[in-house]
Design a protein around this motif. Structure first.
Motif, PDB file in Angstrom:
ATOM      1  N   SER A  68       0.702  -1.327  -0.067  1.00  0.00           N
ATOM      2  CA  SER A  68       0.035  -0.018   0.135  1.00  0.00           C
ATOM      3  C   SER A  68       0.986   1.311   0.150  1.00  0.00           C
ATOM      4  O   SER A  68       0.555   2.400  -0.629  1.00  0.00           O
ATOM      5  CB  SER A  68      -0.988   0.017   1.196  1.00  0.00           C
ATOM      6  N   GLN A  69       1.864   1.352   0.689  1.00  0.00           N
ATOM      7  CA  GLN A  69       2.936   2.286   0.614  1.00  0.00           C
ATOM      8  C   GLN A  69       3.700   2.707  -0.896  1.00  0.00           C
ATOM      9  O   GLN A  69       3.652   3.647  -1.119  1.00  0.00           O
ATOM     10  CB  GLN A  69       3.973   2.139   1.589  1.00  0.00           C
ATOM     11  N   MET A  70       3.711   1.449  -1.373  1.00  0.00           N
ATOM     12  CA  MET A  70       4.424   1.688  -2.937  1.00  0.00           C
ATOM     13  C   MET A  70       3.331   2.219  -3.854  1.00  0.00           C
ATOM     14  O   MET A  70       3.414   3.072  -4.425  1.00  0.00           O
ATOM     15  CB  MET A  70       4.862   0.334  -3.397  1.00  0.00           C
ATOM     16  N   PHE A  71       1.940   1.697  -3.620  1.00  0.00           N
ATOM     17  CA  PHE A  71       0.934   2.198  -4.412  1.00  0.00           C
ATOM     18  C   PHE A  71       0.695   3.586  -3.951  1.00  0.00           C
ATOM     19  O   PHE A  71       0.461   4.545  -5.095  1.00  0.00           O
ATOM     20  CB  PHE A  71      -0.251   1.385  -4.222  1.00  0.00           C
ATOM     21  N   GLY A  72       0.732   3.921  -2.946  1.00  0.00           N
ATOM     22  CA  GLY A  72       0.608   5.424  -2.453  1.00  0.00           C
ATOM     23  C   GLY A  72       1.385   6.468  -3.112  1.00  0.00           C
ATOM     24  O   GLY A  72       1.315   7.572  -3.335  1.00  0.00           O
ATOM     25  N   GLY A  73       2.782   5.974  -3.397  1.00  0.00           N
ATOM     26  CA  GLY A  73       3.837   6.632  -3.859  1.00  0.00           C
ATOM     27  C   GLY A  73       3.411   7.209  -5.160  1.00  0.00           C
ATOM     28  O   GLY A  73       4.010   8.301  -5.744  1.00  0.00           O
ATOM     29  N   VAL A  74       2.815   6.410  -5.995  1.00  0.00           N
ATOM     30  CA  VAL A  74       2.393   6.742  -7.565  1.00  0.00           C
ATOM     31  C   VAL A  74       1.121   7.030  -7.666  1.00  0.00           C
ATOM     32  O   VAL A  74       0.612   7.383  -8.606  1.00  0.00           O
ATOM     33  CB  VAL A  74       2.774   5.668  -8.221  1.00  0.00           C
ATOM     34  N   ASP A  75       0.222   6.963  -6.490  1.00  0.00           N
ATOM     35  CA  ASP A  75      -1.034   7.298  -6.654  1.00  0.00           C
ATOM     36  C   ASP A  75      -1.227   8.924  -6.440  1.00  0.00           C
ATOM     37  O   ASP A  75      -1.725   9.759  -5.770  1.00  0.00           O
ATOM     38  CB  ASP A  75      -1.857   6.505  -5.564  1.00  0.00           C
ATOM     39  N   SER A  76      -0.700   9.562  -7.447  1.00  0.00           N
ATOM     40  CA  SER A  76      -0.922  11.223  -7.564  1.00  0.00           C
ATOM     41  C   SER A  76      -1.058  11.811  -9.035  1.00  0.00           C
ATOM     42  O   SER A  76      -0.261  11.021 -10.098  1.00  0.00           O
ATOM     43  CB  SER A  76       0.681  11.671  -7.140  1.00  0.00           C
ATOM     44  N   TYR A  77      -1.805  12.627  -9.224  1.00  0.00           N
ATOM     45  CA  TYR A  77      -2.082  13.006 -10.476  1.00  0.00           C
ATOM     46  C   TYR A  77      -1.057  13.884 -11.040  1.00  0.00           C
ATOM     47  O   TYR A  77      -0.967  13.740 -12.329  1.00  0.00           O
ATOM     48  CB  TYR A  77      -3.287  14.079 -10.308  1.00  0.00           C
ATOM     49  N   GLY A  78      -0.211  14.532 -10.540  1.00  0.00           N
ATOM     50  CA  GLY A  78       1.154  15.223 -10.846  1.00  0.00           C
ATOM     51  C   GLY A  78       2.009  14.264 -11.649  1.00  0.00           C
ATOM     52  O   GLY A  78       2.597  14.765 -12.591  1.00  0.00           O
ATOM     53  N   LEU A  79       2.010  12.780 -11.302  1.00  0.00           N
ATOM     54  CA  LEU A  79       2.820  12.067 -11.826  1.00  0.00           C
ATOM     55  C   LEU A  79       2.577  11.755 -13.272  1.00  0.00           C
ATOM     56  O   LEU A  79       3.300  11.206 -14.058  1.00  0.00           O
ATOM     57  CB  LEU A  79       3.116  10.875 -11.052  1.00  0.00           C
ATOM     58  N   ILE A  80       1.391  11.978 -13.810  1.00  0.00           N
ATOM     59  CA  ILE A  80       0.651  11.624 -14.955  1.00  0.00           C
ATOM     60  C   ILE A  80       1.658  12.614 -16.078  1.00  0.00           C
ATOM     61  O   ILE A  80       1.995  12.106 -17.087  1.00  0.00           O
ATOM     62  CB  ILE A  80      -0.501  11.943 -15.259  1.00  0.00           C
ATOM     63  N   ALA A  81       2.264  13.697 -15.549  1.00  0.00           N
ATOM     64  CA  ALA A  81       3.160  14.335 -16.525  1.00  0.00           C
ATOM     65  C   ALA A  81       4.324  13.831 -16.942  1.00  0.00           C
ATOM     66  O   ALA A  81       5.173  14.150 -18.209  1.00  0.00           O
ATOM     67  CB  ALA A  81       3.446  15.839 -15.753  1.00  0.00           C
ATOM     68  N   ILE A  82       4.848  13.087 -16.137  1.00  0.00           N
ATOM     69  CA  ILE A  82       6.276  12.454 -16.278  1.00  0.00           C
ATOM     70  C   ILE A  82       6.164  11.630 -17.655  1.00  0.00           C
ATOM     71  O   ILE A  82       7.076  11.903 -18.663  1.00  0.00           O
ATOM     72  CB  ILE A  82       6.866  11.383 -15.326  1.00  0.00           C
ATOM     73  N   PRO A  83       5.319  10.623 -17.843  1.00  0.00           N
ATOM     74  CA  PRO A  83       5.278   9.747 -19.113  1.00  0.00           C
ATOM     75  C   PRO A  83       4.989  10.479 -20.303  1.00  0.00           C
ATOM     76  O   PRO A  83       5.353  10.475 -21.541  1.00  0.00           O
ATOM     77  CB  PRO A  83       4.467   8.616 -19.062  1.00  0.00           C
ATOM     78  N   LEU A  84       3.997  11.633 -20.204  1.00  0.00           N
ATOM     79  CA  LEU A  84       3.662  12.664 -21.204  1.00  0.00           C
ATOM     80  C   LEU A  84       4.966  13.307 -21.589  1.00  0.00           C
ATOM     81  O   LEU A  84       5.089  13.599 -22.816  1.00  0.00           O
ATOM     82  CB  LEU A  84       2.594  13.656 -20.712  1.00  0.00           C
ATOM     83  N   PHE A  85       5.845  13.912 -20.719  1.00  0.00           N
ATOM     84  CA  PHE A  85       6.911  14.665 -21.030  1.00  0.00           C
ATOM     85  C   PHE A  85       8.033  13.778 -22.091  1.00  0.00           C
ATOM     86  O   PHE A  85       8.797  14.229 -22.883  1.00  0.00           O
ATOM     87  CB  PHE A  85       7.644  15.377 -19.861  1.00  0.00           C
ATOM     88  N   ILE A  86       8.061  12.607 -21.253  1.00  0.00           N
ATOM     89  CA  ILE A  86       8.826  11.502 -21.997  1.00  0.00           C
ATOM     90  C   ILE A  86       8.536  11.110 -23.359  1.00  0.00           C
ATOM     91  O   ILE A  86       9.344  11.388 -24.452  1.00  0.00           O
ATOM     92  CB  ILE A  86       9.052  10.410 -21.341  1.00  0.00           C
TER      93      ILE A  86
END
Length: 421
Positions: free
Chosen positions: A43-61
């Motif tokens: 649950s801690q691992m999932f919570g680490g990436v459960d963020s709307y802001g992180l969607i920007a990373i694959p889009l910038f790549i």
């Protein structure tokens, strides 16, 4: 102690940093006998990436991959050449200026160094520049990638620090411009000493034609950065629009991008994105266990005994991070240090988390250009055949001026926060 030794050993033998963080967490749990914590691990691992802001990373790549495949990068170099006249060291200025333009789209130092080394180093060699210097200056130009928005490192930091992604991206604009101007000063001084060749002389009409021909590629950074600064879109939305614009520019302006390329482009973007996001997930577990083990409190007590004011603290952090950055890549460096240092910076010394983020990111990026590892030099060496050690020596003035910029950013928060205020 056992966990720290285990982490260092497996990292030194080449285990990926994300796996190191997860395995070290498991070792910590068993060494303390609190095996019930294993139930919270997923649950801690999932919570680490459960963020709307992180969607920007694959889009910038994705934007970077489309640009590379669509010939947009070469057009940006042409645009830079159109702006730079027949001055001594002209192609060196073009190198930095083109990197600055590319930085507003790619956001990754190593990716930018790899792309620009293929384009700029052969061209500089043709005009009489030493290959080692050409490769070295390309490395420092690539330093602008993680600083000028969009920046994957700033997105990761914003998630770790729980600050707005848009604020962090805006905070990187002035530091990126400052570094660019300081690099121009170094080129001017070195050009006089080493008598660099002048760039090709062009008439005003030829330069205007070049600028008009290449300027449509500026639509991409204008859409990305402009929509964020104008409040029209958040970073994630601007990245999505930027991906569409880059595909349209590559297809209908440069005419080198084909939609049949998309499956391979999406695959490459997905692979790199998964690596970054796994690191963020591992970081969440690592941070959780650091807090559980009261490591930030112990670190705060030691730092407070050494640093009595915010300036001394930031200078001490600069030294620590520069050492860490010489052996660890940027995003893993963020993951390992921000959970420990950020609470001390904000709660003990009252430093703005956005200002602190700029200092941390610039510091870790500078570590990519520092021995003994100097990852960016090895990337340039793999592309150009130049020797990494010689690159560092030849371009030492750029390293020193980068250190000066880092001190200025530490002493004057307004250099990071002016646009936000």
């Amino acid at each position: 102690m056992i966990t720290g030794i285990f982490f260092l050993v497996i990292m030194l033998v080449g285990v990926p940093i994300g796996v190191c963080l997860c395995l070290s967490g498991i070792v910590y749990i068993y060494s303390n006998g609190n095996t019930v914590l294993l139930q919270s691990f997923p649950s801690q691992m999932f919570g680490g990436v459960d963020s709307y802001g992180l969607i920007a990373i694959p889009l910038f790549i994705l934007i970077g991959e489309i640009m590379s495949s669509g010939g947009i990068t070469r057009r940006l170099v042409e645009l830079a050449m159109g702006f730079v006249g027949a001055v001594r060291g002209g192609l060196a200025y073009v190198n930095i200026l083109a990197n600055m333009m590319l930085a507003s789209i790619i956001g990754s130092a190593t990716a930018q160094v790899a792309i620009m080394s293929k384009i700029m180093v052969p061209e500089m060699e043709k005009q009489g520049y030493d290959k080692t210097f050409a490769a070295g200056i390309t490395v420092y130009g690539g330093m602008l990638g993680p600083i000028i928005p969009p920046s994957v490192m700033f997105v990761v930091y914003s998630v770790l620090a729980q600050v707005a992604v848009g604020d962090m991206l805006m905070a990187g604009i002035l530091p990126g411009i400052l570094l660019t101007l300081l690099f121009f000063v170094v080129i001017a001084c070195m050009g006089l000493v080493y008598n660099y060749p002048r760039s090709e002389k062009r008439t005003l009409r030829q330069r205007a034609r070049t600028i008009v021909h290449a300027s449509p590629t500026l639509l991409i950074p204008i859409v990305i950065v402009g929509s964020i600064l104008g409040g029209v879109a958040n970073p994630t939305e601007s990245a999505a629009v930027g991906a569409v614009v880059s595909a349209l520019v590559g297809r209908y302006v440069t005419r080198e991008f084909q939609f049949r390329m998309l499956p391979q482009i999406l695959l490459r973007a997905a692979v790199y994105s998964s690596i970054v996001l796994f690191l963020v997930a591992a970081a969440a577990v690592f941070s959780w266990l650091l807090i559980y083990g009261k490591v930030p409190q112990a670190a705060a007590a030691w730092i407070q005994s050494v640093a009595k004011d915010p300036v001394t603290f930031l200078l001490l952090v600069n030294v620590i991070l520069l050492i860490i950055g010489t052996v660890i890549d940027g995003i893993p460096g963020l993951i390992m240090t921000v959970p420990i240092l950020l609470p001390i910076a904000t709660e003990v010394y009252g430093i703005d988390p956005r200002h602190f983020g700029v200092v941390v990111v610039v510091n870790l990026v500078l570590g990519l250009m520092s021995p003994p590892v100097g990852l960016s030099f090895f990337v340039a060496a793999a592309v150009t055949g130049a020797k990494p050690g010689k690159m560092f020596i030849v371009t030492l003035p750029f390293f020193l001026i980068s250190c000066v910029a880092l001190v200025l950013l530490s002493l004057f928060p307004s250099l990071s926060l002016a646009l936000l205020n």
